[in-house]
Design a protein around this motif. Structure first.
Motif, PDB file in Angstrom:
ATOM      1  N   UNK A  37       0.832  -1.198   0.000  1.00  9.23           N
ATOM      2  CA  UNK A  37       0.000   0.000   0.000  1.00  9.23           C
ATOM      3  C   UNK A  37       0.868   1.249   0.000  1.00  9.23           C
ATOM      4  N   UNK A  88       1.229  -5.401   3.792  1.00  7.60           N
ATOM      5  CA  UNK A  88       0.276  -6.062   4.681  1.00  7.60           C
ATOM      6  C   UNK A  88       0.117  -7.513   4.271  1.00  7.60           C
ATOM      7  N   UNK A  95     -14.278 -19.392   7.671  1.00  9.43           N
ATOM      8  CA  UNK A  95     -15.569 -18.713   7.457  1.00  9.43           C
ATOM      9  C   UNK A  95     -15.484 -17.730   6.297  1.00  9.43           C
ATOM     10  N   UNK A  97     -13.733 -15.125   6.103  1.00  6.81           N
ATOM     11  CA  UNK A  97     -13.468 -13.753   6.488  1.00  6.81           C
ATOM     12  C   UNK A  97     -11.963 -13.493   6.422  1.00  6.81           C
ATOM     13  N   UNK A  98     -11.612 -12.269   6.020  1.00  6.87           N
ATOM     14  CA  UNK A  98     -10.216 -11.886   5.911  1.00  6.87           C
ATOM     15  C   UNK A  98      -9.791 -11.060   7.121  1.00  6.87           C
ATOM     16  N   UNK A 100      -6.309  -8.737   8.553  1.00 12.12           N
ATOM     17  CA  UNK A 100      -5.079  -8.112   8.094  1.00 12.12           C
ATOM     18  C   UNK A 100      -4.028  -8.073   9.191  1.00 12.12           C
ATOM     19  N   UNK A 101      -2.782  -8.152   8.750  1.00 11.39           N
ATOM     20  CA  UNK A 101      -1.671  -7.940   9.658  1.00 11.39           C
ATOM     21  C   UNK A 101      -1.534  -6.470   9.979  1.00 11.39           C
TER      22      UNK A 101
ATOM     23  N   UNK B  33     -16.448  -6.328  -0.200  1.00  9.08           N
ATOM     24  CA  UNK B  33     -16.048  -6.123   1.193  1.00  9.08           C
ATOM     25  C   UNK B  33     -15.842  -4.626   1.422  1.00  9.08           C
ATOM     26  N   UNK B  35     -13.943  -1.902   4.108  1.00  7.59           N
ATOM     27  CA  UNK B  35     -12.944  -1.767   5.162  1.00  7.59           C
ATOM     28  C   UNK B  35     -12.812  -0.295   5.559  1.00  7.59           C
ATOM     29  N   UNK B  37      -9.906   2.239   7.302  1.00  2.29           N
ATOM     30  CA  UNK B  37      -8.497   2.310   7.677  1.00  2.29           C
ATOM     31  C   UNK B  37      -8.178   3.679   8.250  1.00  2.29           C
ATOM     32  N   UNK B  43      -6.224  -2.110   7.587  1.00  3.27           N
ATOM     33  CA  UNK B  43      -7.655  -2.065   7.244  1.00  3.27           C
ATOM     34  C   UNK B  43      -8.470  -2.929   8.203  1.00  3.27           C
ATOM     35  N   UNK B  45     -12.046  -4.716   8.848  1.00  2.00           N
ATOM     36  CA  UNK B  45     -13.187  -5.218   8.103  1.00  2.00           C
ATOM     37  C   UNK B  45     -14.504  -4.703   8.700  1.00  2.00           C
ATOM     38  N   UNK B  56     -20.892 -11.444   5.850  1.00  2.00           N
ATOM     39  CA  UNK B  56     -20.140 -11.347   7.096  1.00  2.00           C
ATOM     40  C   UNK B  56     -20.239  -9.937   7.634  1.00  2.00           C
ATOM     41  N   UNK B  57     -20.141  -9.843   8.939  1.00  2.00           N
ATOM     42  CA  UNK B  57     -20.200  -8.540   9.581  1.00  2.00           C
ATOM     43  C   UNK B  57     -19.024  -8.419  10.519  1.00  2.00           C
ATOM     44  N   UNK B  58     -18.309  -7.314  10.381  1.00  2.00           N
ATOM     45  CA  UNK B  58     -17.170  -7.082  11.248  1.00  2.00           C
ATOM     46  C   UNK B  58     -17.479  -5.983  12.237  1.00  2.00           C
TER      47      UNK B  58
END
Lengths: 110, 114
Positions: A37, A88, A95, A97-98, A100-101, B33, B35, B37, B43, B45, B56-58
């Motif tokens: 990024x 990143x 599931x 879902x992602x 991030x580090x 999706x 995000x 940040x 980022x 979610x 999905x819900x974050x």
């Protein structure tokens, strides 16, 4: 939510040097992704990994999906000034879902 | 190659106002999706949609809502804006491939709440 531990947090290297960064997780992931990024821009996908033990290259970049499925590393060889940015890792769990580090900030000194 | 499109790129709102962010995924991508940040953060979610249904819900605040439309574009609606909502908002899209999912990010919308 889940947090991936990414290290190092920042790196300052000389142009031409190799770079290595890694991500670890407390749980198993099915996919590991590595992004770069630039400030104010969206993350750009560099490498995607789908199988434990998989080693994938993209030019000077090489990434591996750890055997335990709980870690991944990214190597950059022969760094150049345009490699500067924040890297990143992201993992996808069962599931879909992602997560991030925390990011690795890379500075390349010409 | 076509990328994810987000609009607007920049948005300035006052506290308690509302904002709508739009996302147009890569053609044939069926999952979107969102995000958030913050400065110096990774980022976070918010929410995702698959085939127009929330999947999905974050960490999305109750003041925010989102939906995906029949043409697969998505909108993030933000109400009663607070100063802490100032951030970059990214949309990403993906489609299930032979091996798995690859998320592609848009350029982001920078929201500033004053």
């Amino acid at each position: 939510g889940q947090q991936l531990n990414q290290s190092p947090q920042s790196m300052f290297i000389q142009e031409g040097e190799d770079v290595s960064m890694n991500c670890t997780s407390s749980s198993i992931f099915n996919t590991w992704l590595w992004y770069k990024q630039d400030p104010g821009e969206g993350p750009v996908l560099l490498i995607a990994l789908y199988k434990a033990g998989e080693l994938t290259s993209n030019g000077r970049l090489t990434a591996q999906f750890g055997i335990t499925r709980k870690d991944s590393f990214l190597n950059i060889s022969a760094s150049i000034p345009s490699d500067v940015g924040i890297y990143f890792c992201a993992g996808q769990d069962s599931t879909n879902q992602f997560y991030f580090g925390t990011g690795t900030s890379l500075t390349v000194i010409p | 190659a076509a990328g994810v499109i987000q609009s607007p790129r920049h948005l300035i709102k006052e506290k308690r106002e509302t904002a709508t962010l739009k996302c147009y995924p890569i053609p044939r991508h069926d999952t979107v999706y969102w995000y958030q940040q913050g400065p110096g953060q990774d980022p976070q979610f918010l929410i995702s949609f698959y085939e127009k249904m929330q999947s999905d819900k974050g960490s999305i605040p109750d003041r925010f809502s989102a939906q995906q439309f029949s043409d697969y574009h998505s909108e993030l609606n933000m109400s009663s804006l607070e100063l802490g909502d100032s951030a970059l908002y990214f949309c990403a899209s993906s489609v299930a491939g032979d091996s798995g999912y690859e998320q592609y990010f848009g350029p982001g919308t920078r929201l500033t709440v004053t």
